[in-house]
Scaffold this motif. Sequence first.
Motif, PDB file in Angstrom:
ATOM      1  N   GLY A 116      82.198 -74.715  94.880  1.00  0.00           N
ATOM      2  CA  GLY A 116      81.534 -75.780  94.149  1.00  0.00           C
ATOM      3  C   GLY A 116      80.147 -75.404  93.676  1.00  0.00           C
ATOM      4  N   ARG A 117      79.865 -74.088  93.596  1.00  0.00           N
ATOM      5  CA  ARG A 117      78.562 -73.596  93.153  1.00  0.00           C
ATOM      6  C   ARG A 117      78.737 -72.724  91.914  1.00  0.00           C
ATOM      7  NH1 ARG A 117      75.990 -71.507  98.925  1.00  0.00           N
ATOM      8  NH2 ARG A 117      75.927 -73.552  99.961  1.00  0.00           N
ATOM      9  N   LEU A 118      77.627 -72.569  91.162  1.00  0.00           N
ATOM     10  CA  LEU A 118      77.678 -71.721  89.977  1.00  0.00           C
ATOM     11  C   LEU A 118      77.818 -70.259  90.375  1.00  0.00           C
ATOM     12  CD1 LEU A 118      74.874 -73.292  87.731  1.00  0.00           C
ATOM     13  CD2 LEU A 118      77.328 -73.472  87.395  1.00  0.00           C
ATOM     14  N   ARG A 119      78.619 -69.528  89.625  1.00  0.00           N
ATOM     15  CA  ARG A 119      78.723 -68.080  89.819  1.00  0.00           C
ATOM     16  C   ARG A 119      77.544 -67.412  89.110  1.00  0.00           C
ATOM     17  NH1 ARG A 119      84.649 -68.489  88.600  1.00  0.00           N
ATOM     18  NH2 ARG A 119      85.772 -68.204  90.558  1.00  0.00           N
ATOM     19  N   TRP A 120      76.703 -66.713  89.860  1.00  0.00           N
ATOM     20  CA  TRP A 120      75.528 -66.078  89.278  1.00  0.00           C
ATOM     21  C   TRP A 120      75.876 -64.665  88.817  1.00  0.00           C
ATOM     22  CZ3 TRP A 120      70.816 -68.166  88.180  1.00  0.00           C
ATOM     23  CH2 TRP A 120      70.606 -69.465  88.630  1.00  0.00           C
ATOM     24  N   THR A 121      75.858 -64.472  87.507  1.00  0.00           N
ATOM     25  CA  THR A 121      76.087 -63.173  86.891  1.00  0.00           C
ATOM     26  C   THR A 121      74.876 -62.846  86.021  1.00  0.00           C
ATOM     27  OG1 THR A 121      77.154 -64.157  84.953  1.00  0.00           O
ATOM     28  CG2 THR A 121      78.575 -63.584  86.829  1.00  0.00           C
ATOM     29  N   LEU A 122      74.798 -61.603  85.544  1.00  0.00           N
ATOM     30  CA  LEU A 122      73.676 -61.211  84.683  1.00  0.00           C
ATOM     31  C   LEU A 122      73.636 -62.038  83.397  1.00  0.00           C
ATOM     32  CD1 LEU A 122      71.248 -59.388  84.211  1.00  0.00           C
ATOM     33  CD2 LEU A 122      72.800 -57.671  83.236  1.00  0.00           C
ATOM     34  N   PRO A 123      74.770 -62.243  82.679  1.00  0.00           N
ATOM     35  CA  PRO A 123      74.723 -63.108  81.482  1.00  0.00           C
ATOM     36  C   PRO A 123      74.282 -64.531  81.806  1.00  0.00           C
ATOM     37  CG  PRO A 123      76.741 -61.811  81.499  1.00  0.00           C
ATOM     38  CD  PRO A 123      76.102 -61.619  82.839  1.00  0.00           C
TER      39      PRO A 123
ATOM     40  N   ALA B 168      71.541 -76.504  76.436  1.00  0.00           N
ATOM     41  CA  ALA B 168      71.744 -75.177  77.001  1.00  0.00           C
ATOM     42  C   ALA B 168      72.706 -75.224  78.191  1.00  0.00           C
ATOM     43  CB  ALA B 168      70.405 -74.579  77.429  1.00  0.00           C
ATOM     44  N   LEU B 169      72.493 -76.180  79.093  1.00  0.00           N
ATOM     45  CA  LEU B 169      73.398 -76.307  80.237  1.00  0.00           C
ATOM     46  C   LEU B 169      74.804 -76.693  79.781  1.00  0.00           C
ATOM     47  CD1 LEU B 169      71.138 -78.109  82.881  1.00  0.00           C
ATOM     48  CD2 LEU B 169      71.835 -75.712  82.845  1.00  0.00           C
ATOM     49  N   ASN B 170      74.870 -77.475  78.720  1.00  0.00           N
ATOM     50  CA  ASN B 170      76.172 -77.840  78.158  1.00  0.00           C
ATOM     51  C   ASN B 170      76.882 -76.619  77.579  1.00  0.00           C
ATOM     52  OD1 ASN B 170      78.280 -79.515  77.087  1.00  0.00           O
ATOM     53  ND2 ASN B 170      77.258 -79.449  75.109  1.00  0.00           N
ATOM     54  N   ARG B 171      76.113 -75.734  76.951  1.00  0.00           N
ATOM     55  CA  ARG B 171      76.691 -74.558  76.306  1.00  0.00           C
ATOM     56  C   ARG B 171      77.032 -73.463  77.314  1.00  0.00           C
ATOM     57  NH1 ARG B 171      73.087 -72.032  71.683  1.00  0.00           N
ATOM     58  NH2 ARG B 171      73.651 -74.020  70.751  1.00  0.00           N
ATOM     59  N   TYR B 172      76.145 -73.263  78.306  1.00  0.00           N
ATOM     60  CA  TYR B 172      76.282 -72.116  79.194  1.00  0.00           C
ATOM     61  C   TYR B 172      77.027 -72.404  80.498  1.00  0.00           C
ATOM     62  CZ  TYR B 172      72.640 -70.239  76.123  1.00  0.00           C
ATOM     63  OH  TYR B 172      71.926 -69.826  75.035  1.00  0.00           O
ATOM     64  N   THR B 173      77.246 -73.684  80.833  1.00  0.00           N
ATOM     65  CA  THR B 173      77.902 -74.019  82.094  1.00  0.00           C
ATOM     66  C   THR B 173      79.092 -74.945  81.836  1.00  0.00           C
ATOM     67  OG1 THR B 173      76.729 -76.094  82.649  1.00  0.00           O
ATOM     68  CG2 THR B 173      75.587 -74.030  83.122  1.00  0.00           C
ATOM     69  N   ASN B 174      79.889 -75.156  82.882  1.00  0.00           N
ATOM     70  CA  ASN B 174      80.977 -76.126  82.791  1.00  0.00           C
ATOM     71  C   ASN B 174      80.715 -77.349  83.672  1.00  0.00           C
ATOM     72  OD1 ASN B 174      81.276 -74.795  85.224  1.00  0.00           O
ATOM     73  ND2 ASN B 174      83.505 -74.682  85.114  1.00  0.00           N
ATOM     74  N   LEU B 175      79.419 -77.665  83.862  1.00  0.00           N
ATOM     75  CA  LEU B 175      79.041 -78.840  84.633  1.00  0.00           C
ATOM     76  C   LEU B 175      79.386 -80.111  83.866  1.00  0.00           C
ATOM     77  CD1 LEU B 175      75.466 -77.721  85.793  1.00  0.00           C
ATOM     78  CD2 LEU B 175      77.571 -77.627  87.129  1.00  0.00           C
ATOM     79  N   ASP B 176      79.622 -81.216  84.595  1.00  0.00           N
ATOM     80  CA  ASP B 176      79.824 -82.489  83.920  1.00  0.00           C
ATOM     81  C   ASP B 176      78.474 -83.033  83.460  1.00  0.00           C
ATOM     82  OD1 ASP B 176      78.658 -84.373  86.013  1.00  0.00           O
ATOM     83  OD2 ASP B 176      80.222 -83.429  87.194  1.00  0.00           O
TER      84      ASP B 176
ATOM     85  N   VAL C  42      64.949 -87.080  92.000  1.00  0.00           N
ATOM     86  CA  VAL C  42      65.125 -87.437  93.418  1.00  0.00           C
ATOM     87  C   VAL C  42      66.394 -88.264  93.599  1.00  0.00           C
ATOM     88  CG1 VAL C  42      64.175 -88.802  95.318  1.00  0.00           C
ATOM     89  CG2 VAL C  42      62.696 -87.258  94.033  1.00  0.00           C
ATOM     90  N   LEU C  43      66.605 -89.215  92.693  1.00  0.00           N
ATOM     91  CA  LEU C  43      67.826 -90.024  92.763  1.00  0.00           C
ATOM     92  C   LEU C  43      69.065 -89.146  92.562  1.00  0.00           C
ATOM     93  CD1 LEU C  43      66.639 -93.137  90.707  1.00  0.00           C
ATOM     94  CD2 LEU C  43      66.945 -92.997  93.180  1.00  0.00           C
ATOM     95  N   GLY C  44      68.971 -88.185  91.638  1.00  0.00           N
ATOM     96  CA  GLY C  44      70.082 -87.270  91.406  1.00  0.00           C
ATOM     97  C   GLY C  44      70.357 -86.376  92.607  1.00  0.00           C
ATOM     98  N   LEU C  45      69.290 -85.937  93.297  1.00  0.00           N
ATOM     99  CA  LEU C  45      69.453 -85.125  94.508  1.00  0.00           C
ATOM    100  C   LEU C  45      70.168 -85.915  95.597  1.00  0.00           C
ATOM    101  CD1 LEU C  45      66.084 -83.177  94.845  1.00  0.00           C
ATOM    102  CD2 LEU C  45      68.362 -82.172  94.867  1.00  0.00           C
ATOM    103  N   ARG C  46      69.791 -87.170  95.735  1.00  0.00           N
ATOM    104  CA  ARG C  46      70.418 -88.007  96.762  1.00  0.00           C
ATOM    105  C   ARG C  46      71.910 -88.205  96.481  1.00  0.00           C
ATOM    106  NH1 ARG C  46      66.813 -93.302  97.475  1.00  0.00           N
ATOM    107  NH2 ARG C  46      68.555 -93.777  98.879  1.00  0.00           N
ATOM    108  N   GLN C  47      72.267 -88.179  95.204  1.00  0.00           N
ATOM    109  CA  GLN C  47      73.671 -88.351  94.825  1.00  0.00           C
ATOM    110  C   GLN C  47      74.426 -87.018  94.761  1.00  0.00           C
ATOM    111  OE1 GLN C  47      72.953 -90.316  91.111  1.00  0.00           O
ATOM    112  NE2 GLN C  47      72.831 -92.357  92.020  1.00  0.00           N
ATOM    113  N   GLY C  48      73.728 -85.908  95.040  1.00  0.00           N
ATOM    114  CA  GLY C  48      74.358 -84.592  95.041  1.00  0.00           C
ATOM    115  C   GLY C  48      74.687 -84.052  93.669  1.00  0.00           C
ATOM    116  N   ARG C  49      73.976 -84.506  92.625  1.00  0.00           N
ATOM    117  CA  ARG C  49      74.289 -84.086  91.259  1.00  0.00           C
ATOM    118  C   ARG C  49      73.406 -82.956  90.747  1.00  0.00           C
ATOM    119  NH1 ARG C  49      74.910 -90.209  88.787  1.00  0.00           N
ATOM    120  NH2 ARG C  49      77.002 -90.624  89.628  1.00  0.00           N
TER     121      ARG C  49
END
Length: 271
Positions: free
Chosen positions: A144-151, A181-189, A61-68
Motif C-alpha cells: 500500500g506504499r509508493l514504489r520509489w524508483t529513479l523516474p 503532477a501527482l495525478n500524472r505521475y501516480t495512481n493515487l485516488d 492534519v485532518l488528512g493524516l488522521r484519515q490516513g490519506r
Amino acid sequence: MEHQLLGAGLGALIGAVLALTGAGGGILAVPLLVFGLGLSMVEAAPVGLLAVGLAAGVGAVLGLRQGRVRYRAALFIAVIGIAAAPFGLMLAHTLPNTPLAVGFAGVLMYACLRIWRKAARELRGESPCGERQIMPCVLNPLQGRLRWTLPCARALAVTGATSGLLSGLLGVGGGFVIIPALNRYTNLDMQSIVATSLAVIALVATGSVVSASLSGVMHWQVGAPFAAGAVFGLLLARPLSAKLAGPRLQQLFAIIGVAAALMLAGKALLG
C-alpha cells in the motif's frame, strides 16, 4: 485596527474558499490583498502564503488522521520545494511589480482553466483525474506504499522545485502544480492526492514564510490577522463543504479567478 479587521475578514473569505473548493482556492489570496489592502505583489506574496499555509496545514492534519496523506512523498516534494523557495524570493525582489503582477495573472488563468476542465469532467460523469498514462510512481498492492524508483524520484523532485520557486516568487501554495503532477505521475485516488498536496503546501509555505521573515519582507501586522481569519473561515465553512462543494462551485470559482486575473493584469499594465 480597521486595517487589521479588514485583513482578518479577507482572510476568512480565503479560508472559506479553501474549504469549499479544495487545494488551489488559496491562489485568490494575493489578488485580494492587492485590491483589498493595497499591497504590492512583493508585500502580498508572503502574507498570502502564510494564510494559505496555515489553512493547508489544518487540512493536512485532518488528512493524516484519515490516513490519506502519503507522507514520504509529501516530505520529499516539500524538502525540494523549501530549498527552491529562497531562489524564487530573491527573483521576486529583482523584478519590478508590473511583470510580477502580469506573471501572477497568467498563473492564475492557467490554474482556473485546469479547475474548469476538472469540473467539466465531473459534470460529464468522468473521473476527475482524467486519462492517466504511464505513471512512474505506483502503489505496491501488497504494502500500500509508493514504489520509489529513479523516474519517480525525478518526477517528484521537479514537482517540488516548481512549487517552491512559484511559492517564493508569487506567494502561491502550488496546489495547481502539485495536484496535476501527482495525478500524472501516480495512481493515487483523488482524495489522497489532495490530502498529500495540502501537506506539501503547508510545509513549503512554512519554509517560504521563514525565508521572508529572515529577509525582513513579512508584514506581520497584516499577515497575522489575515492568517488567523483564513483558519477561522476554513473551520467555519468546512461543515458546509459536503452540501455546497461540487463541480458547479468549482466552475464559479474559476470564473471569479479569471476575472481577478484580468483585473490584476489590467491594474499592472494600465496603472
